[in-house]
Design a protein around this motif. Structure first.
Motif: not given
Ligand code: PMP
Length: 359
Positions: A95-96, A118-121, A136-137, A141-143
């Motif tokens: 998740y972004v 996968a990224w946290d702002g 960062e995947i 990871t499916r999606y």
């Protein structure tokens, strides 16, 4: 007098659509009853339903290998249904986290699958979306789930990430206001109540190959494959919202379709951003210019007292819904598809007048 309604949703809808629905409400097409009084299995409703589905596909340009689903429960139910349906044992969802809504999608979905950020702002105060190389995947990871537009923070992905896994997109607050690279997506979803109609229906587009692999060990309503097989009439669908969505989509088509709507959205939001940029800091946007939303323009004035006076003056000028989100404060102007350019011009005029009077 009809207001210029800048609410973040539910929100303004085309007047023509409201009037048409009003004219048809009591006696639908000479049937002697309202559409909301008749069986959802009737041929009359079936035609309305299938037309709305066909329009959703054509207006948004969805490829043939996607199914369109009309579901209850809003985007919020999708937060859970996605991992439930899509993740197989051993797979994870990335998740972004770009603000409040993506954070909710991750938290809620985590009850039903192994999900991670996968990224946290947070480190950039959620002022912008990430670039692809910041995401960062991890393994298995499916999606990658993205929120195309953060309704509260007022940021959007101008370009969707180019990653090695399929994207899943929450498009609730910029649905069908922009074209998307379908080849990168396995699923997109969003509630109707901003760009597309009243609250009560979510529209999910899902790639057919995904449907073939979805989890079947779920209650019937929670299964994408069942909804797809039954054209979203497995159970009683939300008939009135679907009917209204059909009308809004026909209105969008009459405006020139997605290309026209998309360029209008860019123009309308630019008017407000230009007013902010030209104000010598009187109006302040916390958002990184590269991630500026075309739908929800957030800004602040020099003090909370001035925020309040600005909102009061907006009310006197027949504008409503401009108050910022309850935890964010300031001003938020939501410029969804049905907001006329005149409404945005009225707002920009107010901004100039208010600054002259108070700077
Ligand atoms: N995602 C986004 C980006 C939203 O703006 C909203 C609602 N404002 C939601 C999800 C939740 O949608 P719903 O209320 O349809 O469940």
């Amino acid at each position: 007098m009809r207001k210029f309604n800048f609410s973040a949703g539910p929100c303004t809808l085309p007047l023509e659509v409201l009037q048409e629905a009003q004219a048809e409400f009591v006696d639908f097409n000479g049937t002697g009853m309202s559409l909301i009084e008749m069986s959802h299995r009737s041929s009359t409703y079936d035609a309305v339903h299938m037309e709305a589905m066909a329009l959703a596909r054509s207006v948004f340009g969805a490829p043939d290998d996607f199914s369109v689903l009309f579901l209850g429960g809003g985007a919020t139910l999708q937060f859970a249904m996605i991992p439930m349906n899509v993740l197989r044992p051993g797979q994870r969802g990335a998740y972004v986290v770009s603000g409040e809504w993506s954070s909710k999608a991750l938290d809620d979905g985590s009850h039903h699958g192994d999900l991670y950020a996968a990224w946290d702002g947070k480190s950039v105060d959620y002022k912008r979306m990430p670039t692809t190389d910041e995401i960062e995947i991890g393994p298995n990871t499916r999606y990658l789930h993205v929120t195309s537009n953060e309704t509260i923070g007022g940021i959007r992905f101008n370009d969707f990430p180019l990653v090695d896994v399929p994207l899943i997109g929450d498009m609730s607050s910029d649905y069908m206001s922009r074209s998307i690279p379908w080849e990168r997506f396995d699923l997109v979803y969003g509630g109707a109540q901003k760009n597309l109609g009243p609250a009560g229906v979510d529209i999910t587009f899902v790639r057919n190959s995904v449907l073939e692999e979805t989890n079947q060990d779920l209650g019937a309503y929670l299964r994408y494959d069942i909804h797809a097989a039954k054209n979203s009439m497995y159970n009683t669908p939300p008939v009135f919202p679907i009917y209204m969505v059909g009308k809004v989509l026909a209105w969008m088509e009459a405006q020139g379709g997605l290309p026209v709507i998309e360029s209008l959205a860019a123009q309308k939001s630019s008017l407000v951003y230009e007013a902010i940029d030209a104000s010598d800091g009187f109006y302040f946007s916390p958002v990184d210019p590269a991630s500026r939303s075309h739908m929800n323009v957030v800004f602040r004035l020099p003090s909370e007292a001035l925020d309040g006076e600005f909102l009061a003056e907006a009310g006197r000028r027949n504008m409503s819904g401009l108050k910022g989100y309850r935890t964010a404060g300031g001003v938020r102007a939501s410029l969804y598809n049905a907001m006329p350019v005149e409404g945005v011009q009225a707002l920009v005029e107010l901004m100039a007048d208010f600054q002259s009077a108070n700077a």
